[in-house]
Design a protein around this motif. Sequence first.
Motif, PDB file in Angstrom:
ATOM      1  N   ALA B 101     -11.313  25.587  -4.665  1.00 11.58           N
ATOM      2  CA  ALA B 101     -10.408  24.438  -4.829  1.00 11.58           C
ATOM      3  C   ALA B 101     -10.889  23.199  -4.089  1.00 11.58           C
ATOM      4  O   ALA B 101     -10.143  22.254  -3.910  1.00 11.58           O
ATOM      5  CB  ALA B 101      -8.974  24.773  -4.415  1.00 11.58           C
ATOM      6  N   SER B 102     -12.145  23.211  -3.620  1.00  9.96           N
ATOM      7  CA  SER B 102     -12.646  22.010  -2.953  1.00  9.96           C
ATOM      8  C   SER B 102     -13.734  21.378  -3.824  1.00  9.96           C
ATOM      9  O   SER B 102     -14.306  22.019  -4.699  1.00  9.96           O
ATOM     10  CB  SER B 102     -13.187  22.351  -1.572  1.00  9.96           C
ATOM     11  N   LYS B 141      -7.256  15.116  -0.629  1.00 12.63           N
ATOM     12  CA  LYS B 141      -6.307  16.213  -0.402  1.00 12.63           C
ATOM     13  C   LYS B 141      -7.032  17.413   0.174  1.00 12.63           C
ATOM     14  O   LYS B 141      -8.219  17.620  -0.085  1.00 12.63           O
ATOM     15  CB  LYS B 141      -5.665  16.628  -1.743  1.00 12.63           C
ATOM     16  N   ASP B 142      -6.318  18.231   0.930  1.00 10.68           N
ATOM     17  CA  ASP B 142      -6.937  19.470   1.414  1.00 10.68           C
ATOM     18  C   ASP B 142      -6.882  20.520   0.299  1.00 10.68           C
ATOM     19  O   ASP B 142      -6.393  20.250  -0.802  1.00 10.68           O
ATOM     20  CB  ASP B 142      -6.281  19.944   2.722  1.00 10.68           C
ATOM     21  N   THR B 143      -7.410  21.717   0.561  1.00 15.34           N
ATOM     22  CA  THR B 143      -7.529  22.712  -0.521  1.00 15.34           C
ATOM     23  C   THR B 143      -6.172  23.236  -0.978  1.00 15.34           C
ATOM     24  O   THR B 143      -6.064  23.902  -1.995  1.00 15.34           O
ATOM     25  CB  THR B 143      -8.412  23.905  -0.088  1.00 15.34           C
ATOM     26  N   SER B 144      -5.098  22.922  -0.224  1.00 18.16           N
ATOM     27  CA  SER B 144      -3.757  23.297  -0.688  1.00 18.16           C
ATOM     28  C   SER B 144      -3.074  22.141  -1.393  1.00 18.16           C
ATOM     29  O   SER B 144      -1.904  22.231  -1.763  1.00 18.16           O
ATOM     30  CB  SER B 144      -2.868  23.739   0.484  1.00 18.16           C
ATOM     31  N   GLY B 145      -3.785  21.014  -1.557  1.00 20.21           N
ATOM     32  CA  GLY B 145      -3.214  19.883  -2.283  1.00 20.21           C
ATOM     33  C   GLY B 145      -2.428  18.914  -1.409  1.00 20.21           C
ATOM     34  O   GLY B 145      -1.817  17.981  -1.917  1.00 20.21           O
ATOM     35  N   ARG B 146      -2.438  19.115  -0.081  1.00 21.36           N
ATOM     36  CA  ARG B 146      -1.724  18.190   0.820  1.00 21.36           C
ATOM     37  C   ARG B 146      -2.603  16.983   1.112  1.00 21.36           C
ATOM     38  O   ARG B 146      -3.803  17.154   1.414  1.00 21.36           O
ATOM     39  CB  ARG B 146      -1.390  18.880   2.155  1.00 21.36           C
ATOM     40  N   TYR B 232     -12.536  18.113  10.353  1.00 24.33           N
ATOM     41  CA  TYR B 232     -12.827  18.546   8.982  1.00 24.33           C
ATOM     42  C   TYR B 232     -14.336  18.552   8.755  1.00 24.33           C
ATOM     43  O   TYR B 232     -15.080  17.806   9.414  1.00 24.33           O
ATOM     44  CB  TYR B 232     -12.189  17.583   7.966  1.00 24.33           C
TER      45      TYR B 232
END
Lengths: 237, 237
Positions: B101-102, B141-146, B232
């Motif tokens: 997801a990245s 966004k991070d890998t959770s979509g935040r 990050y």
Amino acid sequence: MDHSETPLKDLTIDNITDNVNAINSECDDPRMKFLFERLVTHLHDFARETRLSTSEWESAIRFLTQVGQICSDVRQEFILLSDVLGLSLLVDSIDHPKPPASTEGTVLGPFHTHDAKHLDNGALISHDPDGQPMLVVCSVKDTSGRPIPGVKVDVWETDSKGFYDVQHAGRTDPDGRAVVESDEAGLFYFKAIVPVPYPIPSDGPVGKLLKKLHRHPFRPSHFHFMFDKPGYDRLIT
Amino acid sequence: MDHSETPLKDLTIDNITDNVNAINSECDDPRMKFLFERLVTHLHDFARETRLSTSEWESAIRFLTQVGQICSDVRQEFILLSDVLGLSLLVDSIDHPKPPASTEGTVLGPFHTHDAKHLDNGALISHDPDGQPMLVVCSVKDTSGRPIPGVKVDVWETDSKGFYDVQHAGRTDPDGRAVVESDEAGLFYFKAIVPVPYPIPSDGPVGKLLKKLHRHPFRPSHFHFMFDKPGYDRLIT
């Protein structure tokens, strides 16, 4: 150009090889297409298997650049690298396969000349006063062991310091080389000097590589022979 | 050096790989020893599988020599070759693996500079009057979509002719590049020009290779982005 079959957008470790091969598949030379398909596949497999790092890749780029940059009209460092990796001999074996019971060939090497004198059996081929005299007696036989007469044998060796005549500035006559011919019994013989080991050029990037691999640059002492007779395959050994 | 374990005298197509690997096994750097073992194995497998001919081998030697000889302080043709073979991107993927997801990363490329101005969101980053204006709006966004606020984003693109500012003689101020920062909603945006496709250097041996493979030298039109925030992993894409 239509790549509609291969729109691999998110390249990953696992699909990049197929993607590069798909792009190269537009090549209309089938042999070249095949060679690149196998080259890319092996190159990528090598990188994946070894988890090749960026810094190792950078070292390789630097090394190959240095190998190319030391090449000149009289020095071919990429051939040297190919020799050191065993590739030259392998390609020669693939391209000139030998039947069983025959002597394995090798590559011609850079020091053969076409001006060696034709001498009778028993003649002296090296005039280096510092060399240790040696009588060389050989026989040429076919794969069934039958002697072959009338074979022209080109033979060449270094002087006692490990240098071929052509490596000396001001060379006039050939020395350390001759063409002799096998007699009715398949025999040929000549007077020469005991060959000495000598190094491949080791002052360049390939020399540094050998050192890192704990390998020495010396070739074993040897004569070069090239056998020629109409109707027979040429043998260089 | 004692090679008493490996006196393989009659080298054949089938035993030459083991022999070269045995000679290289004296290397006391275990990583280098492993890399060469796999390199020699793949190289030989490639030659055996393709029945590589002497003339193909000669073409390869000539090609690699030309690649090395065109390299200079401002041109790295071996990196270009590595790019074209997909190796650069593969090594980057191996060395900088990304979680699912990245966004996949890519190599930095030669046209990043450290003098880009820090600009506010909405600023104009390219002043080429011939470029087609474009508003770029992105979110991080991070890998959770935040959304991730406070990410420094280095962005760079060519002018309307396909050249980076550093490729122009007499460059004074940076242009076509800036550093912006994502806001509380993870958004960053800037005014730029529509990117154009531009070719990799194609006047050298790698350019000729691309032509033979029926490949074009153009890269798709693109922006470069480099994302940085303490805590990050850096992402170049």
